[in-house]
Design an enzyme around this catalytic site. Structure first.
Site, PDB file in Angstrom:
ATOM      1  N   GLU A  23       0.824  -1.218   0.000  1.00 31.00           N
ATOM      2  CA  GLU A  23       0.000   0.000   0.000  1.00 31.00           C
ATOM      3  C   GLU A  23       0.856   1.265   0.000  1.00 31.00           C
ATOM      4  O   GLU A  23       0.423   2.311  -0.481  1.00 31.00           O
ATOM      5  CB  GLU A  23      -0.914   0.003   1.237  1.00 31.00           C
ATOM      6  CG  GLU A  23      -1.867  -1.179   1.262  1.00 31.00           C
ATOM      7  CD  GLU A  23      -2.387  -1.486   2.651  1.00 31.00           C
ATOM      8  OE1 GLU A  23      -2.075  -0.751   3.614  1.00 31.00           O
ATOM      9  OE2 GLU A  23      -3.110  -2.484   2.779  1.00 31.00           O
ATOM     10  N   ASP A  91      -1.569   1.884  19.726  1.00 32.21           N
ATOM     11  CA  ASP A  91      -1.974   3.195  19.203  1.00 32.21           C
ATOM     12  C   ASP A  91      -3.334   3.523  19.810  1.00 32.21           C
ATOM     13  O   ASP A  91      -4.310   2.801  19.583  1.00 32.21           O
ATOM     14  CB  ASP A  91      -2.051   3.140  17.675  1.00 32.21           C
ATOM     15  CG  ASP A  91      -2.380   4.480  17.042  1.00 32.21           C
ATOM     16  OD1 ASP A  91      -2.520   5.486  17.775  1.00 32.21           O
ATOM     17  OD2 ASP A  91      -2.512   4.527  15.807  1.00 32.21           O
ATOM     18  N   ASP A  96      -1.765  -3.484  17.851  1.00 33.26           N
ATOM     19  CA  ASP A  96      -1.745  -3.664  16.406  1.00 33.26           C
ATOM     20  C   ASP A  96      -0.434  -4.338  16.036  1.00 33.26           C
ATOM     21  O   ASP A  96       0.626  -3.736  16.188  1.00 33.26           O
ATOM     22  CB  ASP A  96      -1.867  -2.296  15.737  1.00 33.26           C
ATOM     23  CG  ASP A  96      -1.960  -2.363  14.231  1.00 33.26           C
ATOM     24  OD1 ASP A  96      -2.318  -3.427  13.691  1.00 33.26           O
ATOM     25  OD2 ASP A  96      -1.685  -1.334  13.586  1.00 33.26           O
TER      26      ASP A  96
END
Length: 167
Positions: A23, A91, A96
């Site tokens: 990405e 976060d 994560d």
């Protein structure tokens, strides 16, 4: 001696192979989400190819993050690569995992550089979240095995419609 969850894999058999979709190409200033939409323009270039594993949801409800070491890969590249470990980032209080992938076993220097980057990134996110009035803890929790990160992820069932959490 028993192995720790922080120990690097001893062989390719211990490093799971995953499909990653890029990405954010290495060196890019554009941060795109898994949907392809531009999330923001960074003041610093991304030091790694950054993407996601399209068939797993991470702990925060977005596709499982993955970074791929090596030369720049174009946006949208799909590749199968070994995950040699993971870094856990907190976060806004949400964990994560980020798979750390490469065509070769990671050197100790590569492991240190990845961890150094995510420690810096966590401090930057803390400042950004403070500025945006988004409460919660921000920190780099360190290394874990890729297999542990994948076990904590949820297999994607059906089409993915985007993250549950607003980033």
């Amino acid at each position: 001696m028993p192995r720790s969850r922080l120990d690097p894999p001893r062989s390719e058999d211990e490093a799971p192979e995953v499909e990653v979709v890029i990405e954010v190409p290495r060196g890019s200033f554009l941060k795109r989400g898994a949907t392809g939409r531009v999330d923001f323009v960074s003041p610093l270039p991304c030091p790694f190819n950054y993407g996601s594993v399209p068939n797993f949801l991470g702990l925060e409800g977005d596709l499982l993050d993955a970074l791929v070491l090596g030369p720049r890969l174009p946006f949208g590249t799909r590749l199968r690569v070994r995950a040699w470990g993971a870094v856990t980032l907190t976060d806004r209080g949400m964990s994560d995992d980020k798979l750390i992938c490469s065509a070769h076993a990671l050197t100790p220097a590569e492991r240190r550089n990845v961890l150094r980057f995510f420690r810096f990134y966590a401090r930057c996110k803390a400042f950004l979240n403070f500025w945006r009035h988004r409460p919660g803890r921000n920190a780099c929790e360190g290394w874990c095995a890729a297999s542990l990160a994948m076990a904590r992820a949820e297999p994607l069932r059906g089409p993915w419609r985007g993250p549950r959490t607003r980033f």
